[in-house]
Structure formats: structure tokens, C-alpha cells
Write an enzyme that holds these catalytic residues in place. Structure first.
Site, PDB file in Angstrom:
ATOM      1  N   MET A 170       0.819  -1.205   0.000  1.00 27.14           N
ATOM      2  CA  MET A 170       0.000   0.000   0.000  1.00 27.14           C
ATOM      3  C   MET A 170       0.858   1.264   0.000  1.00 27.14           C
ATOM      4  O   MET A 170       2.057   1.213   0.287  1.00 27.14           O
ATOM      5  CB  MET A 170      -0.941  -0.003   1.202  1.00 27.14           C
ATOM      6  N   CYS A 171       0.211   2.386  -0.366  1.00 30.51           N
ATOM      7  CA  CYS A 171       0.868   3.682  -0.364  1.00 30.51           C
ATOM      8  C   CYS A 171       2.052   3.671  -1.339  1.00 30.51           C
ATOM      9  O   CYS A 171       1.894   3.328  -2.500  1.00 30.51           O
ATOM     10  CB  CYS A 171       1.279   4.032   1.065  1.00 30.51           C
ATOM     11  N   ILE A 172       3.246   3.979  -0.889  1.00 32.51           N
ATOM     12  CA  ILE A 172       4.427   4.015  -1.750  1.00 32.51           C
ATOM     13  C   ILE A 172       5.032   2.629  -1.972  1.00 32.51           C
ATOM     14  O   ILE A 172       5.839   2.427  -2.895  1.00 32.51           O
ATOM     15  CB  ILE A 172       5.492   4.974  -1.156  1.00 32.51           C
ATOM     16  N   THR A 231      -3.136  -0.697  -2.948  1.00 33.21           N
ATOM     17  CA  THR A 231      -4.099   0.381  -2.710  1.00 33.21           C
ATOM     18  C   THR A 231      -3.337   1.672  -2.415  1.00 33.21           C
ATOM     19  O   THR A 231      -2.233   1.627  -1.847  1.00 33.21           O
ATOM     20  CB  THR A 231      -5.058   0.014  -1.549  1.00 33.21           C
TER      21      THR A 231
END
Length: 223
Positions: free
Chosen positions: A136-138, A191
Site C-alpha cells: 500500500m501507499c508508496i 491500494t
């Protein structure tokens, strides 16, 4: 058979470690679904230490990634060198700038980045065994270097990061904060989380979807 997921952390704090909300929401949803988890982190010094009030680097200060990550899981954590994919049904990597600074050097080198050596073998083993992998994220920037070319991922809608993923051989898909991208062939789920989220509630929606899809994929694997 009870399910068990490995969670890989990169420190403690959005700007130099794992994003605390993302890590906590991941662990919360796993627990709510009755899935056991175990945390892992590299036993190395952080790239640097950020003062989260000023968001500036603290000169001369050093912290250990494993020790900082232990704060997120009440000390219940192991070095990443002890992660054995055979002991788990899936693996999830929350985001935070620690991923881009401690698990790899994307923050400095962009698409010329390299990944921490101790991360490579465990993640390759999950892929080889067709066990679900969530990021997720980066954290999806790790995918081309760790898992190979042609895998669909998302970091949301940031054009520079999306372009770097494409330059490394990944397939970036634009995605809203409350949704996920699933590469069924490679069993990778991603995500945007705080790459787009403006609140913990926004981050939670996509993170919960990711964990729930990982749960479904484990059930498919174990049939």
C-alpha cells in the site's frame, strides 16, 4: 487451518518509517478477520531520522529500523532475515517513507533504485509459492524490482511515481483512495492509502479492502 500473514515494517513514522495509521489499520483488519500475523523488519540503521513536528532531518541522530518498528507491535517482531514464506499464507507491506528510504532507495534514486538485499529472498518465495502479496501507499514501487516486470499495481494518481514504476517495468493503474488494484495472475494487491488519503477514514476503506481481498485469495489457495 488457521491463516497467518507476515507484515513487513520499515520503522515507525510516516516520514522516515512505516506509516502508523496504515500499519495499525492493517493489523486491526487482520485481527478482526481472525487472521494471525507476525511482524518483521530489517535490523539496520534508518536512512535518517525525521522530526515529525518540523518534517526536517535530525542531524547526528540515528535509529534502528527493527527497534523503531517494534513500537508498532508492542515489541512482538523479528528480523526480516528470519522470515520464511513457508510459515505464512500471505505477506503485506504497509507504506510510509521508510519503505522508500529503508527498504529501498527510491526516495533518492527514483527508477534507478535498488532494494534491500534481505527483502529479496522472502518476497521471491511468496511469489514462487503463489501466495498473495499486498502493498500500500508508496510500497508498490518495490514490485518491479522484487517480483518482476509486467505486474499491475497502483499508488493512486501521482504521475511522477507512476512513471517511475512504468520505467522499472511495472504496469501502473490509476486508482481512487477507497479502491484496490488486483493482479490476479501474480496475486498482488495494492491500494493508494496515504498517497491519496486525506484522513484516516479514507485510508481505512482501501486498506480494509486490500486485507479482505488477501483473505479471499488465501481461501482460494487453500481449497
Amino acid at each position: 487451518m488457521s491463516k497467518k500473514v507476515a507484515v513487513i515494517l520499515a520503522g515507525c513514522g510516516a516520514y522516515d518509517g512505516s506509516e502508523i495509521h496504515e500499519a495499525t489499520l492493517t493489523l486491526l483488519r487482520l485481527d478482526q478477520l481472525g487472521i494471525a500475523y507476525r511482524a518483521f523488519a530489517p535490523d539496520i540503521d534508518q536512512h535518517h531520522v525525521i522530526n515529525h513536528l518540523s518534517q526536517e532531518a535530525e542531524e547526528g541522530e540515528t535509529r534502528n529500523v527493527l527497534k523503531e518498528s517494534a513500537r508498532l507491535v508492542r515489541g512482538d517482531i523479528q528480523p526480516i532475515t528470519e522470515l520464511d514464506a513457508d510459515d505464512f499464507d500471505a505477506v503485506i507491506v504497509p507504506g510510509g517513507f521508510g519503505v522508500a528510504k529503508n527498504l529501498c532507495d527510491f526516495a533518492e534514486k527514483g527508477d534507478a533504485m535498488s532494494v534491500l538485499e534481505s527483502l529479496k529472498a522472502p518476497l521471491a518465495a511468496f511469489k514462487e509459492d503463489a501466495k498473495p502479496i499486498g502493498l500500500m501507499c508508496i510500497a508498490p514501487v518495490l514490485v518491479p524490482r522484487l517480483l518482476g516486470d509486467g505486474i499491475s499495481v497502483t499508488i493512486g494518481r501521482d504521475p511522477s511515481v507512476a512513471g517511475a514504476i512504468s520505467a522499472m517495468g511495472g504496469l501502473h493503474k490509476s486508482c481512487d483512495v477507497d479502491d484496490i488494484v488486483v493482479d490476479l495472475e501474480h496475486r498482488v494487491v495494492t491500494t493508494p492509502a496515504y498517497m491519496q488519503a486525506q484522513s484516516i477514514g479514507e485510508a481505512a476503506t482501501g486498506i480494509f479492502k486490500l486485507v479482505e481481498r488477501i483473505d479471499e485469495m488465501i481461501d482460494q489457495t487453500n481449497k
